[in-house]
Design a protein around this motif. Structure first.
Motif, short mmCIF file in Angstrom:
data_model
loop_
_atom_site.label_atom_id
_atom_site.label_comp_id
_atom_site.label_asym_id
_atom_site.label_seq_id
_atom_site.Cartn_x
_atom_site.Cartn_y
_atom_site.Cartn_z
N ARG A 27 -2.49 5.90 60.01
CA ARG A 27 -1.95 4.72 60.67
C ARG A 27 -0.44 4.71 59.92
N ILE A 28 0.65 4.85 60.81
CA ILE A 28 1.84 4.54 59.93
C ILE A 28 2.54 3.59 60.86
N PHE A 29 3.42 3.07 60.22
CA PHE A 29 4.31 2.18 60.78
C PHE A 29 5.53 2.97 61.63
N ARG A 30 6.25 3.90 60.73
CA ARG A 30 7.48 4.74 61.39
C ARG A 30 7.78 6.02 60.80
N ALA A 31 8.01 7.11 61.66
CA ALA A 31 8.30 8.35 61.05
C ALA A 31 9.86 8.48 61.50
N SER A 100 7.10 5.55 56.82
CA SER A 100 6.69 4.62 56.19
C SER A 100 5.28 4.08 56.80
N VAL A 101 4.39 3.67 55.94
CA VAL A 101 3.02 3.33 56.46
C VAL A 101 2.93 1.73 56.82
N GLY A 102 3.98 1.14 56.39
CA GLY A 102 3.90 -0.52 56.78
C GLY A 102 5.18 -1.12 56.98
N VAL A 103 5.48 -1.98 57.55
CA VAL A 103 6.85 -2.52 58.02
C VAL A 103 7.60 -3.10 56.54
#
Length: 121
Positions: A27-31, A100-103
């Motif tokens: 689970r990631i926030f953004r690549a 980033s794995v979280g906001v």
């Protein structure tokens, strides 16, 4: 746990083609930036190509016109289409992503395990 899972390497004759894939698992926030690097026998790791989230690309001079990097943001996957392969392209190819794995989490560098590409003459 976030991992980069590569596939598509192998043995090919000079002039042939291969397509590498690298999928982000977990689970990631953004690549953000994603890229392919390679390390040939007795050589340092070098950038092959990179691509921003918006799709802007950059290539090493040695692969321009032969390799194409692309990505699917919905699948968090990056690809490397390699055409007109040469023996000097022989290397272990590594996937890279800035994730980033979280906001509220800072971006970190992630690497794949590497996939062998061998081009015979």
């Amino acid at each position: 746990q976030v991992q980069l899972v590569e596939s598509g390497g192998g043995l090919v004759q000079a002039g042939g083609s291969l397509r590498l894939s690298c999928a982000v698992s977990g689970r990631i926030f953004r690549a953000n930036d994603m890229a392919w690097y390679r390390q040939g026998p007795g050589k340092q790791r070098e950038l092959v190509a990179d691509i921003t989230k918006g799709g802007s690309t950059n290539y090493a001079d040695s692969v321009k016109g032969r390799f194409t990097i692309s990505r699917d943001n919905d699948k968090n996957t990056v690809y490397l289409q390699m055409n007109s392969l040469k023996p000097e392209d022989t290397a272990v190819y590594y996937c890279y992503a800035r994730i980033s794995v979280g906001v509220l989490t800072v971006f970190q560098d992630y690497w794949g395990q590497g996939t062998q590409v061998t081009v015979s003459s």
